[in-house]
Design a protein around this motif. Structure first.
Motif, PDB file in Angstrom:
ATOM      1  N   GLY A  19      35.810  55.783  45.264  1.00 32.72           N
ATOM      2  CA  GLY A  19      34.648  54.897  45.310  1.00 32.72           C
ATOM      3  C   GLY A  19      34.949  53.509  44.788  1.00 32.72           C
ATOM      4  O   GLY A  19      34.387  52.533  45.256  1.00 32.72           O
ATOM      5  N   CYS A  20      35.860  53.397  43.817  1.00 29.79           N
ATOM      6  CA  CYS A  20      36.183  52.096  43.245  1.00 29.79           C
ATOM      7  C   CYS A  20      36.837  51.197  44.277  1.00 29.79           C
ATOM      8  O   CYS A  20      36.598  49.992  44.311  1.00 29.79           O
ATOM      9  CB  CYS A  20      37.085  52.246  42.023  1.00 29.79           C
ATOM     10  SG  CYS A  20      38.796  52.645  42.427  1.00 29.79           S
ATOM     11  N   TRP A  22      36.395  51.240  47.566  1.00 30.69           N
ATOM     12  CA  TRP A  22      35.385  50.763  48.508  1.00 30.69           C
ATOM     13  C   TRP A  22      34.476  49.722  47.863  1.00 30.69           C
ATOM     14  O   TRP A  22      34.029  48.789  48.531  1.00 30.69           O
ATOM     15  CB  TRP A  22      34.562  51.936  49.034  1.00 30.69           C
ATOM     16  CG  TRP A  22      35.345  52.788  49.975  1.00 30.69           C
ATOM     17  CD1 TRP A  22      35.811  54.052  49.757  1.00 30.69           C
ATOM     18  CD2 TRP A  22      35.790  52.419  51.278  1.00 30.69           C
ATOM     19  NE1 TRP A  22      36.526  54.497  50.848  1.00 30.69           N
ATOM     20  CE2 TRP A  22      36.517  53.513  51.796  1.00 30.69           C
ATOM     21  CE3 TRP A  22      35.642  51.279  52.065  1.00 30.69           C
ATOM     22  CZ2 TRP A  22      37.100  53.494  53.063  1.00 30.69           C
ATOM     23  CZ3 TRP A  22      36.224  51.262  53.328  1.00 30.69           C
ATOM     24  CH2 TRP A  22      36.931  52.356  53.814  1.00 30.69           C
ATOM     25  N   LYS A  23      34.209  49.839  46.587  1.00 25.26           N
ATOM     26  CA  LYS A  23      33.387  48.838  45.906  1.00 25.26           C
ATOM     27  C   LYS A  23      34.110  47.497  45.873  1.00 25.26           C
ATOM     28  O   LYS A  23      33.499  46.442  46.083  1.00 25.26           O
ATOM     29  CB  LYS A  23      33.067  49.301  44.485  1.00 25.26           C
ATOM     30  CG  LYS A  23      32.122  48.367  43.737  1.00 25.26           C
ATOM     31  CD  LYS A  23      31.715  48.960  42.403  1.00 25.26           C
ATOM     32  CE  LYS A  23      30.702  48.053  41.707  1.00 25.26           C
ATOM     33  NZ  LYS A  23      30.249  48.626  40.417  1.00 25.26           N
ATOM     34  N   GLN A  24      35.406  47.521  45.628  1.00 31.36           N
ATOM     35  CA  GLN A  24      36.166  46.273  45.610  1.00 31.36           C
ATOM     36  C   GLN A  24      36.289  45.675  47.005  1.00 31.36           C
ATOM     37  O   GLN A  24      36.243  44.463  47.170  1.00 31.36           O
ATOM     38  CB  GLN A  24      37.547  46.543  45.008  1.00 31.36           C
ATOM     39  CG  GLN A  24      37.496  46.876  43.516  1.00 31.36           C
ATOM     40  CD  GLN A  24      38.794  47.440  43.000  1.00 31.36           C
ATOM     41  OE1 GLN A  24      39.864  47.143  43.510  1.00 31.36           O
ATOM     42  NE2 GLN A  24      38.705  48.274  41.970  1.00 31.36           N
ATOM     43  N   LEU A  27      32.781  44.027  47.623  1.00 31.80           N
ATOM     44  CA  LEU A  27      32.593  42.782  46.882  1.00 31.80           C
ATOM     45  C   LEU A  27      33.470  41.666  47.450  1.00 31.80           C
ATOM     46  O   LEU A  27      33.018  40.525  47.581  1.00 31.80           O
ATOM     47  CB  LEU A  27      32.921  42.999  45.402  1.00 31.80           C
ATOM     48  CG  LEU A  27      31.874  43.737  44.565  1.00 31.80           C
ATOM     49  CD1 LEU A  27      32.383  43.946  43.141  1.00 31.80           C
ATOM     50  CD2 LEU A  27      30.559  42.961  44.531  1.00 31.80           C
ATOM     51  N   LYS A 211      33.173  49.178  35.771  1.00 29.61           N
ATOM     52  CA  LYS A 211      32.224  49.069  36.884  1.00 29.61           C
ATOM     53  C   LYS A 211      32.962  48.899  38.211  1.00 29.61           C
ATOM     54  O   LYS A 211      32.580  49.499  39.222  1.00 29.61           O
ATOM     55  CB  LYS A 211      31.296  47.873  36.656  1.00 29.61           C
ATOM     56  CG  LYS A 211      30.281  48.058  35.533  1.00 29.61           C
ATOM     57  CD  LYS A 211      29.424  46.810  35.391  1.00 29.61           C
ATOM     58  CE  LYS A 211      28.416  46.973  34.247  1.00 29.61           C
ATOM     59  NZ  LYS A 211      27.615  45.727  34.065  1.00 29.61           N
ATOM     60  N   CYS A 214      34.440  52.235  39.032  1.00 34.03           N
ATOM     61  CA  CYS A 214      33.497  53.361  39.093  1.00 34.03           C
ATOM     62  C   CYS A 214      33.923  54.504  38.162  1.00 34.03           C
ATOM     63  O   CYS A 214      33.888  55.686  38.544  1.00 34.03           O
ATOM     64  CB  CYS A 214      33.345  53.870  40.514  1.00 34.03           C
ATOM     65  SG  CYS A 214      32.821  52.636  41.702  1.00 34.03           S
TER      66      CYS A 214
END
Length: 456
Positions: A19-20, A22-24, A27, A211, A214
């Protein structure tokens, strides 16, 4: 001699939740939208982020000069702002300036509003190509940082394509909508852990890094990475981080030289010629592409290729390949642009060469920024990149004002041969001087740059 291994130097093998990543990705994509907006806005300007524009007038207009001067004056200020008040605040300033630059588009067109538009666009560009690459690099994991920074090329060229499907009035509404969207994106951003470590706010840095990845703040992965950033910052502060100290530090000086050379090659790569499709193919004496879609489409294709392959390939090999392809295609194209030569046979050859040339340029033009934000220490990253980018814009100003005289004196085809030599030098320099960067920490890169004396 005895070597010791500390826990700081050990590679982290702990798995990171997917998940981390995909978050990066998300963003980085959101933060890259200002490049798309800039590409859309370029359709109303007399110059682009490159050395020239897709259609270059014989005399350089005042608007072009105003745009480049605005960039030269603003780039160091933007870099000072992000060092003083943070990367997130610098991003907000860029978005705000990009919104303000839309105002002249709402006014009745005249010489004053055109100059205002170009000055504001130049001031925005000064932050766009310095602040955003730094921000994106500092929020991304090592595996994806190069691909995400390289989004600048894809998003900018994609903005050029919008003109092909929209009217001027629609473009204005698109610009306003994009700026509004970017203001909303500000609320999703967080300060980069690197900047927080510079300011010795380790608890907040740990929280923000958690954050982005994740995970919980007490995760060993987060603790190790914050420790590495702190170690990188402390090593730099011990040596001093002002401009004079950068000059005296041989490793930092070599890194700066790499940036100066790569940015110089990109300014004199010949884009001022081959991005003007009509002049490059003038010997065909026909309009094979009346809508002039070849250049923006090939630029976008090159940008897509870079985003994909930066995930897997070493930077210097990729850039060397792009330069080499530019040399071959530009040399062939120069033959077809000789004076008083009308191409009657194999008329497809110059068109194909131009497509390959623009595609290769699209692959290459964001890589110098990728390399610099990856090899520079967090304490000097913004300062050094600001100096290098300002230097490149000064060269660009000189280049656009001297190009017409050179073209009249020696001809376009001779200039293409000269630009081919510049790109050939860039290829040789890149393969021989640029260190291995993929998945490397700044400390590992600096060890490659460290000079080993002949006499100990």
């Amino acid at each position: 001699m005895v070597f010791t291994i500390s826990s700081k130097n050990l590679e982290i093998t702990q798995d990171v939740p997917k998940g981390c990543v995909w978050k990066q990705y998300f963003l980085s994509f959101m933060l890259s939208f200002p490049f798309f907006t800039q590409g859309v806005q370029t359709t109303s300007l007399s110059a682009s982020a490159h050395s020239g524009h897709f259609s270059i007038p014989d005399d350089v207009p005042w608007s072009t000069t105003a745009l480049i001067v605005g960039t030269i004056c603003s780039a160091p200020v933007h870099c000072y702002i992000i060092d003083k008040w943070g990367r997130k605040f610098g991003f907000y300033v860029v978005i705000m300036l990009q919104g303000i630059s839309c105002i002249p588009l709402l006014l009745s067109p005249n010489e004053i509003t055109v100059i205002m538009l170009h000055i504001l666009a130049g001031i925005t560009s000064g932050g766009l190509f310095t602040v955003l690459p730094i921000y994106i690099r500092e929020i991304c994991a090592d595996e994806i940082r190069a691909s995400m920074v390289a989004l600048m090329a894809l998003m900018t060229s994609a903005g050029y394509l919008v003109e092909l499907v929209m009217t001027d009035e629609t473009l204005l509404y698109v610009m306003a909508g994009l700026v509004l969207f970017q203001f909303l994106a500000v609320f999703l951003t967080i300060e980069t852990p690197s900047y927080l470590v510079i300011k010795n706010k380790l608890e907040v840095a740990t929280e923000n890094l958690a954050k982005l990845k994740c995970v919980d703040g007490d995760n060993q992965l987060v603790i190790e990475q914050v420790s590495k950033l702190k170690d990188e910052s402390e090593r730099a502060k011990m040596n001093g981080t002002n401009v004079l100290k950068i000059y005296r530090n041989k490793i930092w000086l070599d890194a700066t030289k790499i940036g100066l050379v790569l940015y110089t090659v990109m300014v004199f790569s010949g884009s001022i010629v081959f991005l003007d499709q009509e002049k490059t193919l003038q010997q065909l004496e026909t309009t094979a592409d009346p809508d002039r879609i070849l250049v923006p489409v090939c630029l976008s294709a090159g940008g897509i290729t870079t985003v994909i392959f930066m995930r897997f390939l070493e930077r210097k090999y990729y850039l060397t390949f792009a330069y080499s392809t530019m040399v071959l295609s530009m040399g062939t194209l120069a033959v077809y642009t000789q004076a008083d030569l009308t191409v009657t046979e194999f008329r497809w050859v110059p068109i194909v060469c131009l497509a390959i040339l623009v595609f290769s340029y699209g692959m290459a033009w964001s890589i110098p920024a990728v390399i610099m934000v990856e090899i520079l220490n967090i304490e000097i990253r913004s300062k050094t990149l600001g100096i290098i980018y300002t230097y490149s814009q000064i060269l660009k100003l000189i280049h656009v004002h001297t190009f017409q005289y050179l073209k009249e004196s020696i001809g376009v085809y001779t200039l293409l041969y000269i630009f081919s030599c510049v790109n050939l030098f860039g290829a040789v320099y890149t393969i021989s001087k640029v260190p291995d960067i993929k998945l490397k920490t700044v400390r590992q890169v600096e060890r490659q740059l460290k000079r080993i004396p002949i006499l100990k």
